[in-house]
Design a protein around this motif. Structure first.
Motif, PDB file in Angstrom:
ATOM      1  N   LYS A   1       0.860  -1.266   0.077  1.00 18.25           N
ATOM      2  CA  LYS A   1      -0.089  -0.014   0.067  1.00 18.25           C
ATOM      3  C   LYS A   1       0.841   1.287  -0.141  1.00 18.25           C
ATOM      4  O   LYS A   1       0.387   2.385  -0.072  1.00 18.25           O
ATOM      5  CB  LYS A   1      -0.835   0.185   1.117  1.00 18.25           C
TER       6      LYS A   1
ATOM      7  N   ARG B   1      -1.343   4.718  -0.813  1.00 24.63           N
ATOM      8  CA  ARG B   1      -2.723   4.386  -1.046  1.00 24.63           C
ATOM      9  C   ARG B   1      -3.474   3.165  -0.587  1.00 24.63           C
ATOM     10  O   ARG B   1      -2.820   2.009  -0.479  1.00 24.63           O
ATOM     11  CB  ARG B   1      -2.838   4.181  -2.725  1.00 24.63           C
TER      12      ARG B   1
ATOM     13  N   GLY C   1      -0.673  12.618  -7.019  1.00 26.17           N
ATOM     14  CA  GLY C   1      -1.770  12.370  -6.147  1.00 26.17           C
ATOM     15  C   GLY C   1      -2.008  13.890  -5.027  1.00 26.17           C
ATOM     16  O   GLY C   1      -1.667  14.789  -5.654  1.00 26.17           O
TER      17      GLY C   1
ATOM     18  N   LEU D   1      -1.094  10.936  -1.850  1.00 30.16           N
ATOM     19  CA  LEU D   1      -2.031   9.880  -2.089  1.00 30.16           C
ATOM     20  C   LEU D   1      -2.420   9.647  -3.685  1.00 30.16           C
ATOM     21  O   LEU D   1      -3.386  10.773  -3.944  1.00 30.16           O
ATOM     22  CB  LEU D   1      -3.248  10.362  -1.155  1.00 30.16           C
TER      23      LEU D   1
ATOM     24  N   SER E   1      -5.423   6.514  -8.030  1.00 34.61           N
ATOM     25  CA  SER E   1      -5.260   5.027  -8.704  1.00 34.61           C
ATOM     26  C   SER E   1      -4.059   4.592  -8.866  1.00 34.61           C
ATOM     27  O   SER E   1      -3.026   5.399  -9.037  1.00 34.61           O
ATOM     28  CB  SER E   1      -6.077   5.356  -9.930  1.00 34.61           C
TER      29      SER E   1
END
Length: 265
Positions: free
Chosen positions: A62, A77, A95, A107, A110
Motif C-alpha cells: 500500500k 494508497r 496524487g 495519495l 489510482s
C-alpha cells in the motif's frame, strides 16, 4: 540557369531531414519534492524520484517512498499501489497531498498515477546526527549511529533518535544491547513525533560492544552511613547483586542476599 535551379531543388529534397535531439520529458508536470512538501494539504501534485522504501517494507503493497535531489516523500494508497516497486526504481507519481499524524504523504487516486519509468541506482542514505532527526529530514532515507536505549520489541532509541519497527518489516532486535552502539538506516518519518522506519533486518546494524570491567559494589555501600548516599548523582557505578523484591512500572527494588551487620546502613 534552369539546370542550376533544377540541381538546387533536387539537392533540397534529397537532403536528410534534421532529427530533433530533444527527448520528451516522461514526467513533465513534476515539481521538486521540497516544493511539493510546502503546498497546502489537499493540493494536487506530481513528483519524480527514486524509490527509497520499496512496496512491502512498511505496508503490504500500500505504500513506498521516493526522493529526488531536493527532498523525499511517503506515498500511500489504501487500496494498494497495484505493482511491486524496488529500491532505485525511477517513478512519476501524481496524487493529493495529505498529512496523517504529522507525516506528509502523497495519495495517488489510482495505480495509473504511479508510473514506473525504469530502474535506477538505489539512493544512499544521508548520515544524520540522531538528535537532528525531525521536520528537516522527514521523507529522506537517513542513517543514524549511537548507543541503544529503551529497547523493546518494536521500539528503541539510537542516541536521541526514536526507532519504530513496522510488523511488515519483520525486524528482530535480538542482536541489540542496551548501551551498545548500533547503526540504523530507514525513512525519516513522523507519527505523532519524529522517528525512523527501517525497511528490513539489513537496516539494523549492531556495533561492537566490548564488555566493561565492573567493580563489585554492595547495597550497603550505596546506602551509606549518613542520610544521603555517597553515590548520589553519580553514574557508571560498579556491579550490584541482589534479590528483586518488588517491581514497578519504572523500576524495581533490590535487596542484599547477605545480612548487613552495620545498623547505620
Amino acid at each position: 540557369l534552369r539546370f542550376l535551379i533544377f540541381v538546387c531543388t533536387l539537392a533540397f529534397w534529397l537532403a536528410p531531414n534534421p532529427v530533433s535531439s530533444t527527448v520528451a520529458d516522461p514526467c513533465p508536470s513534476a515539481q521538486p519534492i521540497a516544493e511539493v512538501r510546502k503546498l497546502p494539504v489537499n493540493s494536487q501534485a506530481t513528483v519524480r524520484g527514486l524509490v527509497t522504501v520499496p512496496t512491502g517494507a512498511v505496508t503490504a503493497g500500500k505504500s513506498f517512498a521516493v526522493q529526488d535531489a531536493t527532498g523525499g516523500i511517503y506515498i500511500y494508497r489504501s487500496k494498494g499501489i497495484g505493482q511491486e516497486l524496488a529500491t532505485g526504481d525511477d517513478l512519476c507519481v501524481t496524487g493529493k497531498l495529505s498529512e496523517y499524524h504529522g507525516l506528509t504523504e502523497l495519495l495517488p487516486a489510482s495505480p495509473a498515477q504511479v508510473a514506473r519509468l525504469g530502474a535506477g541506482k538505489p539512493p544512499r542514505p544521508q548520515v544524520i546526527e540522531p538528535g537532528k532527526i525531525g521536520e528537516a529530514t522527514e521523507g529522506w532515507l537517513v542513517s543514524v549511529t549511537g548507543p541503544v536505549s529503551r529497547l523493546g520489541d518494536r521500539r528503541f532509541r539510537v542516541g536521541d533518535a526514536a526507532i519504530f519497527l513496522e510488523n511488515q518489516a519483520g525486524i528482530s532486535t535480538a542482536g541489540l544491547m542496551e548501551g551498545c552502539p548500533a547503526t540504523v538506516i530507514g525513512l525519516s518519518a513522523a507519527y505523532d513525533g519524529p522517528q525512523i522506519w527501517p525497511r528490513g533486518q539489513a537496516d539494523v546494524i549492531p556495533g561492537e560492544c566490548a564488555p566493561v570491567a565492573c567493580e563489585p559494589l554492595t547495597i550497603s555501600q550505596i546506602q551509606g552511613r549518613g542520610d544521603a548516599s555517597p553515590y548520589d548523582g553519580k553514574t557508571g557505578l560498579g556491579c550490584v547483586t541482589g534479590c528483586v523484591t518488588g517491581v514497578t512500572a519504572d523500576g524495581f527494588t533490590l535487596q542484599s542476599t547477605e545480612p548487613d551487620v552495620d545498623p547505620l546502613t
